[in-house]
Enzyme design. Structure first.
Site, PDB file in Angstrom:
ATOM      1  N   CYS A   7       0.811  -1.038   0.011  1.00  0.00           N
ATOM      2  CA  CYS A   7      -0.080   0.151   0.141  1.00  0.00           C
ATOM      3  C   CYS A   7       0.818   1.299  -0.072  1.00  0.00           C
ATOM      4  CB  CYS A   7      -0.998   0.040   1.189  1.00  0.00           C
ATOM      5  SG  CYS A   7      -0.308  -0.113   2.702  1.00  0.00           S
ATOM      6  N   ARG A  13      -3.423  -0.915   5.275  1.00  0.00           N
ATOM      7  CA  ARG A  13      -3.927  -1.732   4.214  1.00  0.00           C
ATOM      8  C   ARG A  13      -3.041  -3.068   4.226  1.00  0.00           C
ATOM      9  NH1 ARG A  13      -5.117   2.366  -0.179  1.00  0.00           N
ATOM     10  NH2 ARG A  13      -3.456   3.064   0.620  1.00  0.00           N
ATOM     11  N   ASP A 125      -8.144   3.920   1.535  1.00  0.00           N
ATOM     12  CA  ASP A 125      -6.950   4.186   2.571  1.00  0.00           C
ATOM     13  C   ASP A 125      -7.680   4.571   3.789  1.00  0.00           C
ATOM     14  OD1 ASP A 125      -5.127   5.533   3.924  1.00  0.00           O
ATOM     15  OD2 ASP A 125      -4.385   6.932   2.706  1.00  0.00           O
TER      16      ASP A 125
END
Ligand code: 4NP
Length: 167
Positions: A7, A13, A125
């Site tokens: 990420c 994540r 996000d």
């Protein structure tokens, strides 16, 4: 088979996806698959995952031993499959690819989601947002990881990659 989840910051994540994958692969007895994670940005190198990533994840039975690293071109040599969380990550990673073989390893995690046939969705996000963002993030990751484990078991990884990779 070596999987790397990637990420931006490597604190929300990708460590969440790493933890879910490790848990599910272990449950499935697939010990020939290893999992690591990285972020395209250098900001959180050496850091533990975000506290809400850990809290929400531990509540779901996951464990976290990872620390932040930055995704650099050499890391393509350490992975057979590079899983991006969103389209920007995917493009950032593809810009670091040295060869078409590197680029061919990259796909978004959403390619394995149950709704991928309707179009691959990004994992948004959740950083700086409320706890609900982390709940949604895990729900989405768990669904896609189930699809990925199935693809690994059924040997259909290449078919998913051929259909959904952009690099
Ligand atoms: P991640 O989320 O890419 O899912 O780890 C972020 C974490 C940190 C930042 C941005 C996104 N940051 O700007 O520090």
């Amino acid at each position: 088979m070596r999987i790397m989840t990637v990420c931006l910051g490597n604190i929300c994540r990708s460590p969440a996806a790493e933890a879910v994958l490790i848990h599910e692969l272990e449950k499935a007895g697939m010990d020939h698959v290893s999992v690591t994670s990285a972020g395209t940005a250098p900001w959180h190198v050496g850091n533990r995952p975000h506290e809400m990533t850990i809290e929400e994840g531990q509540g779901r039975g996951y464990t976290f031993s990872t620390v932040g690293i930055q995704f650099l071109p050499e890391l393509f040599d350490e992975a057979d499959l590079v899983l991006a969380m969103d389209s920007t990550n995917e493009q950032d990673i593809l810009e670091l690819a040295r060869t078409s073989q590197d680029a061919a390893k990259v796909v978004r995690l959403g390619a394995f989601a149950s709704d991928a046939a309707e179009g691959v969705r990004d994992v948004p996000d959740p950083y700086n947002g409320p706890r609900e963002g982390y709940t949604t993030m895990y729900d989405q990751i768990e669904d896609a990881v189930a699809g990925l484990v199935r693809a690994l078991r059924e040997d259909s990884l290449e078919r998913v990659l051929a259909e959904h990779r952009t690099g």
